[in-house]
Design a protein around this motif. Structure first.
Motif, PDB file in Angstrom:
ATOM      1  N   VAL A  36       4.271   7.399   1.842  1.00  0.00           N
ATOM      2  CA  VAL A  36       4.969   6.006   2.292  1.00  0.00           C
ATOM      3  C   VAL A  36       4.346   4.997   1.610  1.00  0.00           C
ATOM      4  CG1 VAL A  36       5.403   6.941   4.498  1.00  0.00           C
ATOM      5  CG2 VAL A  36       3.445   5.938   4.099  1.00  0.00           C
ATOM      6  N   SER A  37       5.227   4.031   1.587  1.00  0.00           N
ATOM      7  CA  SER A  37       4.884   2.678   0.730  1.00  0.00           C
ATOM      8  C   SER A  37       5.451   1.398   1.549  1.00  0.00           C
ATOM      9  CB  SER A  37       5.459   2.493  -0.541  1.00  0.00           C
ATOM     10  OG  SER A  37       4.803   3.428  -1.506  1.00  0.00           O
ATOM     11  N   LEU A  38       4.455   0.549   1.863  1.00  0.00           N
ATOM     12  CA  LEU A  38       4.901  -0.645   2.648  1.00  0.00           C
ATOM     13  C   LEU A  38       3.848  -1.619   2.427  1.00  0.00           C
ATOM     14  CD1 LEU A  38       3.800  -0.426   6.512  1.00  0.00           C
ATOM     15  CD2 LEU A  38       3.206   1.280   4.894  1.00  0.00           C
ATOM     16  N   LEU A  48      -4.175  -3.446  11.387  1.00  0.00           N
ATOM     17  CA  LEU A  48      -4.898  -2.442  11.592  1.00  0.00           C
ATOM     18  C   LEU A  48      -3.818  -1.131  11.197  1.00  0.00           C
ATOM     19  CD1 LEU A  48      -6.426  -3.359  14.841  1.00  0.00           C
ATOM     20  CD2 LEU A  48      -7.669  -3.157  12.694  1.00  0.00           C
ATOM     21  N   LEU A  49      -4.554  -0.143  10.936  1.00  0.00           N
ATOM     22  CA  LEU A  49      -4.030   1.114  10.808  1.00  0.00           C
ATOM     23  C   LEU A  49      -3.148   1.487  11.726  1.00  0.00           C
ATOM     24  CD1 LEU A  49      -3.275   3.579   9.006  1.00  0.00           C
ATOM     25  CD2 LEU A  49      -5.478   4.777   9.716  1.00  0.00           C
ATOM     26  N   ILE A  84       0.894  -1.196   0.255  1.00  0.00           N
ATOM     27  CA  ILE A  84       0.333   0.022  -0.187  1.00  0.00           C
ATOM     28  C   ILE A  84       0.698   1.244  -0.090  1.00  0.00           C
ATOM     29  CG2 ILE A  84      -1.874  -1.257   1.042  1.00  0.00           C
ATOM     30  CD1 ILE A  84      -1.077   0.450   3.611  1.00  0.00           C
ATOM     31  N   SER A  85       0.429   2.428  -0.418  1.00  0.00           N
ATOM     32  CA  SER A  85       0.817   3.413  -0.406  1.00  0.00           C
ATOM     33  C   SER A  85      -0.082   4.623   0.010  1.00  0.00           C
ATOM     34  CB  SER A  85       1.458   3.897  -1.892  1.00  0.00           C
ATOM     35  OG  SER A  85       2.541   3.132  -2.265  1.00  0.00           O
ATOM     36  N   PHE A  86       0.385   5.466   0.738  1.00  0.00           N
ATOM     37  CA  PHE A  86      -0.501   6.721   1.186  1.00  0.00           C
ATOM     38  C   PHE A  86       0.276   7.852   1.804  1.00  0.00           C
ATOM     39  CE2 PHE A  86       0.061   3.873   4.753  1.00  0.00           C
ATOM     40  CZ  PHE A  86       0.359   4.600   5.906  1.00  0.00           C
ATOM     41  N   MET A  87      -0.161   8.911   1.689  1.00  0.00           N
ATOM     42  CA  MET A  87       0.360  10.245   2.261  1.00  0.00           C
ATOM     43  C   MET A  87       0.291  10.176   3.715  1.00  0.00           C
ATOM     44  SD  MET A  87       1.590  11.716  -0.314  1.00  0.00           S
ATOM     45  CE  MET A  87       2.090  13.353   0.326  1.00  0.00           C
ATOM     46  N   LEU A  88       1.404  10.342   4.656  1.00  0.00           N
ATOM     47  CA  LEU A  88       1.517  10.274   5.766  1.00  0.00           C
ATOM     48  C   LEU A  88       2.034  11.551   6.380  1.00  0.00           C
ATOM     49  CD1 LEU A  88       1.013   9.157   8.875  1.00  0.00           C
ATOM     50  CD2 LEU A  88       2.998   8.056   8.526  1.00  0.00           C
ATOM     51  N   VAL A 106     -10.940   9.789  12.480  1.00  0.00           N
ATOM     52  CA  VAL A 106     -11.262   8.608  12.517  1.00  0.00           C
ATOM     53  C   VAL A 106     -10.729   7.887  13.721  1.00  0.00           C
ATOM     54  CG1 VAL A 106     -12.187   8.661  10.063  1.00  0.00           C
ATOM     55  CG2 VAL A 106      -9.616   7.635  10.753  1.00  0.00           C
ATOM     56  N   ARG A 107     -11.178   6.834  14.014  1.00  0.00           N
ATOM     57  CA  ARG A 107     -10.593   5.792  14.896  1.00  0.00           C
ATOM     58  C   ARG A 107      -9.411   4.511  14.199  1.00  0.00           C
ATOM     59  NH1 ARG A 107     -12.567   9.554  17.463  1.00  0.00           N
ATOM     60  NH2 ARG A 107     -14.037   9.116  19.279  1.00  0.00           N
ATOM     61  N   SER A 108      -8.197   5.027  14.423  1.00  0.00           N
ATOM     62  CA  SER A 108      -7.129   4.060  13.664  1.00  0.00           C
ATOM     63  C   SER A 108      -7.191   2.589  14.226  1.00  0.00           C
ATOM     64  CB  SER A 108      -6.014   4.693  13.688  1.00  0.00           C
ATOM     65  OG  SER A 108      -5.369   4.775  14.958  1.00  0.00           O
ATOM     66  N   CYS A 109      -7.993   2.252  15.226  1.00  0.00           N
ATOM     67  CA  CYS A 109      -8.066   0.997  15.809  1.00  0.00           C
ATOM     68  C   CYS A 109      -9.211   0.280  14.974  1.00  0.00           C
ATOM     69  CB  CYS A 109      -8.116   0.944  17.298  1.00  0.00           C
ATOM     70  SG  CYS A 109      -9.826   1.465  17.987  1.00  0.00           S
ATOM     71  N   LEU A 110      -9.933   1.020  14.203  1.00  0.00           N
ATOM     72  CA  LEU A 110     -11.073   0.285  13.766  1.00  0.00           C
ATOM     73  C   LEU A 110     -10.740   0.108  12.024  1.00  0.00           C
ATOM     74  CD1 LEU A 110     -14.140   2.045  15.444  1.00  0.00           C
ATOM     75  CD2 LEU A 110     -13.061  -0.120  15.941  1.00  0.00           C
ATOM     76  N   ILE A 111      -9.655   0.519  11.513  1.00  0.00           N
ATOM     77  CA  ILE A 111      -9.511   0.802  10.325  1.00  0.00           C
ATOM     78  C   ILE A 111      -8.369  -0.166   9.924  1.00  0.00           C
ATOM     79  CG2 ILE A 111      -8.855   2.194   8.102  1.00  0.00           C
ATOM     80  CD1 ILE A 111     -10.243   4.518   9.595  1.00  0.00           C
ATOM     81  N   LEU A 112      -8.789  -0.991   8.915  1.00  0.00           N
ATOM     82  CA  LEU A 112      -7.606  -2.040   8.250  1.00  0.00           C
ATOM     83  C   LEU A 112      -6.716  -1.128   7.433  1.00  0.00           C
ATOM     84  CD1 LEU A 112      -9.728  -4.851   7.129  1.00  0.00           C
ATOM     85  CD2 LEU A 112      -8.310  -4.754   9.176  1.00  0.00           C
ATOM     86  N   ALA A 113      -5.517  -1.484   7.634  1.00  0.00           N
ATOM     87  CA  ALA A 113      -4.287  -0.662   6.954  1.00  0.00           C
ATOM     88  C   ALA A 113      -4.640  -0.665   5.283  1.00  0.00           C
ATOM     89  CB  ALA A 113      -2.841  -0.972   7.272  1.00  0.00           C
ATOM     90  N   ILE A 114      -4.847  -1.666   5.015  1.00  0.00           N
ATOM     91  CA  ILE A 114      -5.190  -1.773   3.299  1.00  0.00           C
ATOM     92  C   ILE A 114      -6.280  -0.617   2.884  1.00  0.00           C
ATOM     93  CG2 ILE A 114      -6.865  -3.629   3.426  1.00  0.00           C
ATOM     94  CD1 ILE A 114      -5.052  -5.081   1.281  1.00  0.00           C
ATOM     95  N   GLU A 115      -7.022  -0.312   3.778  1.00  0.00           N
ATOM     96  CA  GLU A 115      -8.094   0.593   3.232  1.00  0.00           C
ATOM     97  C   GLU A 115      -7.683   2.078   3.090  1.00  0.00           C
ATOM     98  OE1 GLU A 115     -12.186  -0.258   5.232  1.00  0.00           O
ATOM     99  OE2 GLU A 115     -10.692  -0.738   6.963  1.00  0.00           O
ATOM    100  N   VAL A 116      -6.383   2.236   3.411  1.00  0.00           N
ATOM    101  CA  VAL A 116      -5.880   3.679   3.560  1.00  0.00           C
ATOM    102  C   VAL A 116      -5.188   3.686   2.244  1.00  0.00           C
ATOM    103  CG1 VAL A 116      -6.180   4.353   5.957  1.00  0.00           C
ATOM    104  CG2 VAL A 116      -3.767   3.421   5.052  1.00  0.00           C
ATOM    105  N   ASP A 117      -5.078   2.652   1.318  1.00  0.00           N
ATOM    106  CA  ASP A 117      -4.220   2.905  -0.017  1.00  0.00           C
ATOM    107  C   ASP A 117      -4.774   4.032  -0.489  1.00  0.00           C
ATOM    108  OD1 ASP A 117      -2.187   2.091  -1.762  1.00  0.00           O
ATOM    109  OD2 ASP A 117      -3.772   0.960  -2.787  1.00  0.00           O
ATOM    110  N   GLY A 118      -3.773   4.880  -0.973  1.00  0.00           N
ATOM    111  CA  GLY A 118      -4.207   6.079  -1.839  1.00  0.00           C
ATOM    112  C   GLY A 118      -4.686   7.247  -1.018  1.00  0.00           C
ATOM    113  N   GLN A 119      -4.787   6.992   0.328  1.00  0.00           N
ATOM    114  CA  GLN A 119      -5.592   8.005   0.968  1.00  0.00           C
ATOM    115  C   GLN A 119      -4.355   8.902   1.558  1.00  0.00           C
ATOM    116  OE1 GLN A 119      -8.969   8.046   1.083  1.00  0.00           O
ATOM    117  NE2 GLN A 119      -8.819   6.148   0.009  1.00  0.00           N
ATOM    118  N   GLU A 120      -4.979   9.986   2.710  1.00  0.00           N
ATOM    119  CA  GLU A 120      -4.028  10.866   3.252  1.00  0.00           C
ATOM    120  C   GLU A 120      -4.463  10.951   4.777  1.00  0.00           C
ATOM    121  OE1 GLU A 120      -3.162  15.616   3.690  1.00  0.00           O
ATOM    122  OE2 GLU A 120      -3.880  14.867   1.633  1.00  0.00           O
ATOM    123  N   ILE A 121      -3.434  10.372   5.568  1.00  0.00           N
ATOM    124  CA  ILE A 121      -3.554  10.368   7.077  1.00  0.00           C
ATOM    125  C   ILE A 121      -2.530  11.604   7.490  1.00  0.00           C
ATOM    126  CG2 ILE A 121      -2.824   8.945   9.125  1.00  0.00           C
ATOM    127  CD1 ILE A 121      -4.792   7.675   7.120  1.00  0.00           C
TER     128      ILE A 121
END
Length: 154
Positions: free
Chosen positions: A13-15, A22-23, A4-8, A57-72
């Motif tokens: 970041v990509s990993l 979990l996120l 996955i890749s996202f903006m942190l 959002v609560r990061s304990c409830l979100i799968l990391a894979i769901e944030v691919d392409g998103q901004e955190i």
């Protein structure tokens, strides 16, 4: 494993993550971003709050894979250039004792104050109602926010 890749906090970041990572765990354990805390693991306490595309959002409830392409955005990102003005008001009003709730509280309020720059006290109470603080009774937190709003021209 899935890549996955996202903006942190403004940086890409990509990993690789497992489908069930979990996120919160990825942020803390794989990326070293320690401001989101593990509290309840159910989304009730708010200590793991981050901004996902500008929404808290609560990061304990979100799968990391769901944030691919998103901004955190985490507290580290908000305070990348030093303490934010809101954090300075929290210090001024001794708004935290243990500080465990601080990152989630500040992130939540960052989103809230962008949407509502002139809140009254009841609106502030409602905004932070999903963030548990066991130390302060919320009074100094609310005072800090109201003073911040008053003095920033809000």
């Amino acid at each position: 494993m899935n890549k996955i890749s996202f903006m942190l906090n403004g940086e890409k970041v990509s990993l690789y993550v497992e489908p069930n990572d979990l996120l919160l765990d990825v942020l803390r354990d794989k990326l070293g971003d320690k401001s989101p805390k593990y509290g309840c693991g159910r989304g009730d306490c708010g200590t793991c709050t981050v901004l996902l595309n500008g929404k808290s959002v609560r990061s304990c409830l979100i799968l990391a894979i769901e944030v691919d392409g998103q901004e955190i955005m985490t507290l580290e990102g908000l305070s990348k250039n030093g303490l934010t003005d809101l954090q300075k008001y929290f210090i001024k009003h001794s708004s935290f004792q243990c500080g465990f709730c601080a990152p989630g509280m500040i992130v939540t309020l960052d989103e809230f104050l962008k949407k509502n720059p002139k809140p009254d006290e009841e609106e502030v109470k409602e905004a932070i109602s999903g963030n548990l603080c066991r130390c302060t009774g919320y009074v100094p937190i609310i005072r800090a926010v109201m003073d911040y709003v008053k003095n920033r021209g809000g």
